[in-house]
Design a protein around this motif. Structure first.
Motif, mmCIF file in Angstrom:
data_model
loop_
_atom_site.group_PDB
_atom_site.id
_atom_site.type_symbol
_atom_site.label_atom_id
_atom_site.label_comp_id
_atom_site.label_asym_id
_atom_site.label_seq_id
_atom_site.Cartn_x
_atom_site.Cartn_y
_atom_site.Cartn_z
ATOM 1 N N VAL A 299 0.827 -1.205 0.000
ATOM 2 C CA VAL A 299 0.000 0.000 0.000
ATOM 3 C C VAL A 299 0.865 1.261 0.000
ATOM 4 C CG1 VAL A 299 -1.716 1.323 1.292
ATOM 5 C CG2 VAL A 299 -1.992 -1.140 1.030
ATOM 6 N N THR A 300 1.973 1.288 0.760
ATOM 7 C CA THR A 300 2.855 2.462 0.727
ATOM 8 C C THR A 300 3.527 2.595 -0.630
ATOM 9 O OG1 THR A 300 4.629 1.145 1.754
ATOM 10 C CG2 THR A 300 3.296 2.540 3.201
ATOM 11 N N GLY A 301 3.845 1.464 -1.267
ATOM 12 C CA GLY A 301 4.380 1.531 -2.626
ATOM 13 C C GLY A 301 3.360 2.086 -3.599
ATOM 14 N N LEU B 127 3.179 5.866 -3.158
ATOM 15 C CA LEU B 127 4.243 6.558 -3.886
ATOM 16 C C LEU B 127 3.918 6.636 -5.372
ATOM 17 C CD1 LEU B 127 7.577 5.237 -2.312
ATOM 18 C CD2 LEU B 127 6.853 7.627 -2.471
ATOM 19 N N LEU B 128 3.437 5.532 -5.932
ATOM 20 C CA LEU B 128 3.109 5.480 -7.348
ATOM 21 C C LEU B 128 2.034 6.502 -7.711
ATOM 22 C CD1 LEU B 128 3.532 3.867 -10.036
ATOM 23 C CD2 LEU B 128 1.639 2.412 -9.306
ATOM 24 N N ASN B 129 1.107 6.745 -6.781
ATOM 25 C CA ASN B 129 -0.004 7.662 -7.037
ATOM 26 C C ASN B 129 0.286 9.096 -6.602
ATOM 27 O OD1 ASN B 129 -2.795 6.290 -7.962
ATOM 28 N ND2 ASN B 129 -1.557 4.797 -6.847
ATOM 29 N N GLY B 130 1.470 9.356 -6.067
ATOM 30 C CA GLY B 130 1.836 10.719 -5.708
ATOM 31 C C GLY B 130 1.546 11.113 -4.282
ATOM 32 N N ALA B 131 1.176 10.145 -3.432
ATOM 33 C CA ALA B 131 0.984 10.449 -2.008
ATOM 34 C C ALA B 131 2.345 10.414 -1.338
ATOM 35 C CB ALA B 131 0.028 9.452 -1.366
ATOM 36 N N VAL C 254 -7.780 8.280 -3.082
ATOM 37 C CA VAL C 254 -8.934 7.428 -3.395
ATOM 38 C C VAL C 254 -8.463 6.114 -4.009
ATOM 39 C CG1 VAL C 254 -11.038 7.205 -4.758
ATOM 40 C CG2 VAL C 254 -10.509 9.379 -3.646
ATOM 41 N N ASP C 255 -7.580 6.191 -4.995
ATOM 42 C CA ASP C 255 -7.081 4.974 -5.630
ATOM 43 C C ASP C 255 -6.239 4.143 -4.660
ATOM 44 O OD1 ASP C 255 -8.319 5.302 -8.053
ATOM 45 O OD2 ASP C 255 -6.621 6.280 -9.013
ATOM 46 N N VAL C 256 -5.518 4.795 -3.759
ATOM 47 C CA VAL C 256 -4.720 4.060 -2.776
ATOM 48 C C VAL C 256 -5.624 3.211 -1.888
ATOM 49 C CG1 VAL C 256 -3.156 4.276 -0.800
ATOM 50 C CG2 VAL C 256 -2.857 5.760 -2.800
ATOM 51 N N THR D 126 -9.186 8.807 3.482
ATOM 52 C CA THR D 126 -10.349 9.047 2.629
ATOM 53 C C THR D 126 -11.587 8.550 3.346
ATOM 54 O OG1 THR D 126 -9.908 6.953 1.486
ATOM 55 C CG2 THR D 126 -9.191 8.957 0.391
ATOM 56 N N PRO D 127 -12.755 9.047 2.962
ATOM 57 C CA PRO D 127 -13.986 8.574 3.609
ATOM 58 C C PRO D 127 -14.519 7.308 2.949
ATOM 59 C CG PRO D 127 -14.505 10.341 2.089
ATOM 60 C CD PRO D 127 -13.012 10.174 2.033
#
Length: 494
Positions: free
Chosen positions: A43-45, A48-52, A182-184, A490-491
């Protein structure tokens, strides 16, 4: 920093952590210990991929990032709470704009504050100078984030309502990582085969909307060769999301980044108060820096701010809107009959007022009673100065000791006392440095973004633009992302 009482409470809570039911039970399926480490890594990877991510500054590399602090799963939130907070955004933005353009009201609000708050006085002097001269630019452009916490309205916690923490009118951060989460969280739920409907993790359009506001303001300046100036500090990458949003909408728009020290050297003025930076005319100044006293170590920084405020560039925000976001304004607006000065619709007044908690001035004739209550029961209150950026508020023993110190001093005028919101507690796993992945009791703060663009004669844009949820351990006081206390969330709507 935690008080001794809070440290003891934290030890007790950590000792009892094993008794906190796993958050996975909320989704109907347990997470085995063997699976947890793999989940965190994946999930942390994905984050990173999604810009968080956030920039690491203590390194020899100029560009290095790590995952921002996140929750492993989305936090459950009643759909009615999110719907209400979003629906109120345009009304709050209209209110702030009207306050910022009511000179007599602003003067009355700040009358007892300016003699004891040097930083606010400097901003007020800039505001008065520009007001007396007449502004060179009639367009007012503001990006806001209205922050709420959720309180239970019934003993069993089945229903919740949102209560306002504050409205940020200057450097409303977090939109980039909020946009990516959201995607994460859809990914984290899918990894564990938790069932969900797409609408339960609603899309977040924060970047698209805020970038649309920047492009609209640039268009209103009516010079296609002019640039958008981002006033930044070196360690915050959040503004890059907005630059990407602008780039996707109009590739012809050039964005430049400058710090205060760079602007002191490079800034000049052309005819008709044009703002020039390193030879380029500036259409829009977007402030990501300049909200804290430490940003103005010398008079040169205040002169710089005055110069930009007097220029023809469109400012986000103007110094008037900056001041309108102060805690003092929030406190006065909560007083009986004040909203009616700015809003005619009784239903809107009722809805806005329903989000307020008690806010108390400390320099009134009858303030001694509330000060005594706060000293005797400090856990019920928060003491707030006129500051943004996190880490400025006082709680618990710190609140009690400071109130004892200033209760007879004029300095108390610089502070606002606020009822502490009794935030709804829930469960999640917080994935951040220095904190284990154990399931713990947490509370969340919901921020709603928006854009407001106006002239004295008309409202050009006024819309809500997505959300940010920050979740922290229930014993934590402050909630800043930059300070590493809160995790991006996220909610999960129910």
């Amino acid at each position: 920093m935690y008080s001794d009482v809070q440290k003891d409470d934290l030890k007790r809570r950590n000792a009892d952590m094993s008794r906190v039911k796993p958050v996975e039970e909320d989704y109907g399926k347990p997470l085995t210990p063997e699976r947890l480490d793999e989940m965190i890594q994946r999930v942390t990877g994905w984050a990173l991929l999604n810009g968080a991510q956030r920039k690491i500054t203590a390194t020899e590399f100029r560009e290095r990032v790590e995952p921002v602090a996140i929750t492993l799963f989305p936090s459950i939130l009643p759909v009615d709470v999110l719907r209400k907070a979003k629906s109120l955004q345009t009304s709050f933005q209209t209110l702030i704009y009207k306050v910022a353009n009511d000179h007599e009201f602003m003067k009355e609000c700040f009358s007892g504050l300016l003699s004891v708050d040097a930083f606010t006085k400097q901003l007020w002097d800039i505001y008065e100078t520009v007001t007396n001269e007449g502004p060179a630019q009639e367009v007012s452009f503001t990006i806001t984030r209205n922050d709420f916490m959720m309180e239970s309205t019934e003993e069993d916690g089945a229903k919740q309502d949102c209560k306002q923490v504050e409205i940020n009118t200057f450097a409303a951060s977090g939109c980039g990582v909020a946009n990516s989460m959201v995607d994460v969280h859809r990914y984290s739920l899918s990894l564990q085969d938790f069932p969900f409907e797409e609408e339960q993790l609603p899309e977040n359009n924060s970047i698209d909307g805020l970038a649309q506001g920047l492009v609209k303001a640039w268009q209103l300046y009516k010079n296609k060769r002019a640039v958008i100036l981002f006033v930044v500090e070196p360690c915050t990458p959040d503004h890059r999301w907005l630059e990407r949003g602008v780039y996707r909408l109009d590739r012809s728009i050039k964005v430049i980044y400058r710090t205060f020290p760079q602007l002191i050297i490079q800034m000049s003025f052309g005819e008709n108060r044009k703002l020039i930076v390193d030879g380029a005319e500036v259409a829009v100044v977007y402030y990501r820096y300049g909200y804290a006293p430490k940003h103005y170590p010398t008079d040169a920084e205040f002169k710089l701010r005055l110069g930009m405020e007097r220029s023809r560039a469109i400012k986000c925000p103007t110094v008037a809107v900056h001041l309108a976001g102060c805690k003092k304004i929030q406190q006065v607006l909560a007083e009986p009959g004040v909203l009616e000065r700015f809003i005619d619709d009784t239903d809107v007044i009722k809805d806005i007022r329903s989000t307020f908690v008690g806010l108390y001035r400390l320099d009134a004739k009858d303030s001694s009673k509330i000060i005594t209550q706060a000293i005797q029961t400090p856990e019920r209150f928060v003491l707030k100065p006129q500051r943004e950026g996190g880490g400025n508020n006082l709680f618990g023993d710190d609140l009690r000791n400071y109130l004892e110190k200033i209760k007879e001093s004029p300095e108390r005028s610089a502070w606002t006392l606020m009822d502490r919101i009794q935030a709804k507690r829930h469960r999640n796993r917080l994935i951040r440095a220095g904190l284990g992945p154990e399931c713990r009791n947490v509370v969340s703060e919901l921020g709603i973004y928006g854009v407001h663009i106006s002239t004295p004669s008309s409202v050009l844009e006024n819309f809500e633009s997505g959300y940010l949820i920050r979740t922290k351990s229930e014993e934590a006081n402050e909630g800043g992302l930059c300070e590493g206390i809160s995790c991006v969330d996220t909610p999960f709507l129910v």
